[in-house]
Write a protein that holds these residues in place. Structure first.
Motif, PDB file in Angstrom:
ATOM      1  N   MET A   5      51.170  73.942 -22.288  1.00  0.00           N
ATOM      2  CA  MET A   5      50.319  72.807 -21.932  1.00  0.00           C
ATOM      3  C   MET A   5      49.371  73.246 -20.837  1.00  0.00           C
ATOM      4  N   ASN A  26      39.364  66.187 -15.400  1.00  0.00           N
ATOM      5  CA  ASN A  26      38.122  66.021 -16.155  1.00  0.00           C
ATOM      6  C   ASN A  26      37.152  65.069 -15.459  1.00  0.00           C
ATOM      7  N   GLY A  51      42.859  65.934 -18.313  1.00  0.00           N
ATOM      8  CA  GLY A  51      42.840  66.321 -19.719  1.00  0.00           C
ATOM      9  C   GLY A  51      43.955  67.313 -19.961  1.00  0.00           C
ATOM     10  N   ARG A  62      45.859  69.761 -22.982  1.00  0.00           N
ATOM     11  CA  ARG A  62      45.866  70.359 -24.316  1.00  0.00           C
ATOM     12  C   ARG A  62      47.250  70.964 -24.532  1.00  0.00           C
ATOM     13  N   GLU A 120      49.565  73.304 -27.075  1.00  0.00           N
ATOM     14  CA  GLU A 120      49.553  74.292 -28.147  1.00  0.00           C
ATOM     15  C   GLU A 120      50.961  74.801 -28.373  1.00  0.00           C
ATOM     16  N   HIS A 138      47.041  74.046 -32.316  1.00  0.00           N
ATOM     17  CA  HIS A 138      46.727  72.950 -31.406  1.00  0.00           C
ATOM     18  C   HIS A 138      47.557  71.759 -31.871  1.00  0.00           C
ATOM     19  N   ASN A 158      48.271  68.692 -29.816  1.00  0.00           N
ATOM     20  CA  ASN A 158      47.620  67.454 -29.398  1.00  0.00           C
ATOM     21  C   ASN A 158      46.853  67.655 -28.111  1.00  0.00           C
ATOM     22  N   SER A 159      46.009  66.684 -27.850  1.00  0.00           N
ATOM     23  CA  SER A 159      45.285  66.600 -26.588  1.00  0.00           C
ATOM     24  C   SER A 159      45.371  65.155 -26.141  1.00  0.00           C
ATOM     25  N   SER A 160      45.307  64.955 -24.848  1.00  0.00           N
ATOM     26  CA  SER A 160      45.393  63.603 -24.331  1.00  0.00           C
ATOM     27  C   SER A 160      44.736  63.536 -22.966  1.00  0.00           C
ATOM     28  N   TYR A 161      44.544  62.290 -22.522  1.00  0.00           N
ATOM     29  CA  TYR A 161      43.914  62.032 -21.234  1.00  0.00           C
ATOM     30  C   TYR A 161      44.793  61.070 -20.448  1.00  0.00           C
ATOM     31  N   ARG A 178      33.142  67.246 -20.484  1.00  0.00           N
ATOM     32  CA  ARG A 178      34.415  66.539 -20.289  1.00  0.00           C
ATOM     33  C   ARG A 178      34.255  65.381 -19.313  1.00  0.00           C
TER      34      ARG A 178
END
Length: 182
Positions: free
Chosen positions: A75, A80, A90, A92, A94, A105, A107-110, A138
């Motif tokens: 992670m 951002n 932010g 990411r 993997e 990849h 997921n990605s999240s904020y 971003r």
């Protein structure tokens, strides 16, 4: 006001996924991944603000690919966007098959994090120095997400909101409206 670069609070963690992290389908449980994401968001925001931080909201968690037992999950988190007392982190996620080296990849999240002082009150955070086009993008995307969220709140929480205005739009979806006649 002080300013800090994004690189100064960037964090990366890796963890080997074990059977105890799996769900009934034999994949790594999404809740476990969310827990790790919350931890890295906390670490990144606290590193930037030099204070204790709490999670205010999580935006857009799309699980793109399943994570298998035995894979290495990495992670990466960075700030951002900053407001007065809040930061958008932010993240990411993997996964790596350590036998083949294949990376995916997942997921990605904020995560919106709020800085707190020793008394639990929100406290001001340093501004942000952006160094490249991706960082600017971003930051701008975070602003758009914030504006969209505020616009939705205004639209649906206003005193003159009426579902009648949306019935035609709803006809495009798999929903049957059966409201009482009052």
């Amino acid at each position: 006001m002080t300013y800090k670069t994004i690189d100064s609070s960037r964090i990366s963690i890796s963890e080997l996924m074990q059977p105890s992290h799996s769900n009934f389908g034999g994949k790594i449980h999404g809740g476990y991944i969310l827990n790790l994401m919350d931890q890295i968001a906390f670490a990144c925001a606290s590193k930037h603000s030099k204070t204790y931080c709490v999670t205010a909201s999580v935006d857009t968690v799309d699980f793109l690919n399943p994570i298998e037992i035995g894979e290495l999950v990495t992670m990466k988190a960075s700030i951002n966007y900053v407001g007065r007392t809040s930061m958008v982190v932010g993240i990411r996620v993997e996964s790596e098959n350590i036998r083949t080296g294949e990376m995916r990849h997942c997921n990605s999240s904020y995560f919106t994090m709020v800085a707190k002082d020793d008394d639990g009150n929100s406290t001001e955070v340093p501004g942000l120095i952006v160094n490249d086009k991706n960082e600017v993008k971003r930051f701008l995307k975070a602003i758009k997400r914030i504006e969209t969220k505020r616009s939705r709140q205004v639209e649906f929480e206003s005193a003159d909101f009426s579902h009648i205005d949306y019935l035609e739009d709803l006809s495009k979806y798999r929903v049957k409206i059966e409201l009482p006649d009052n």
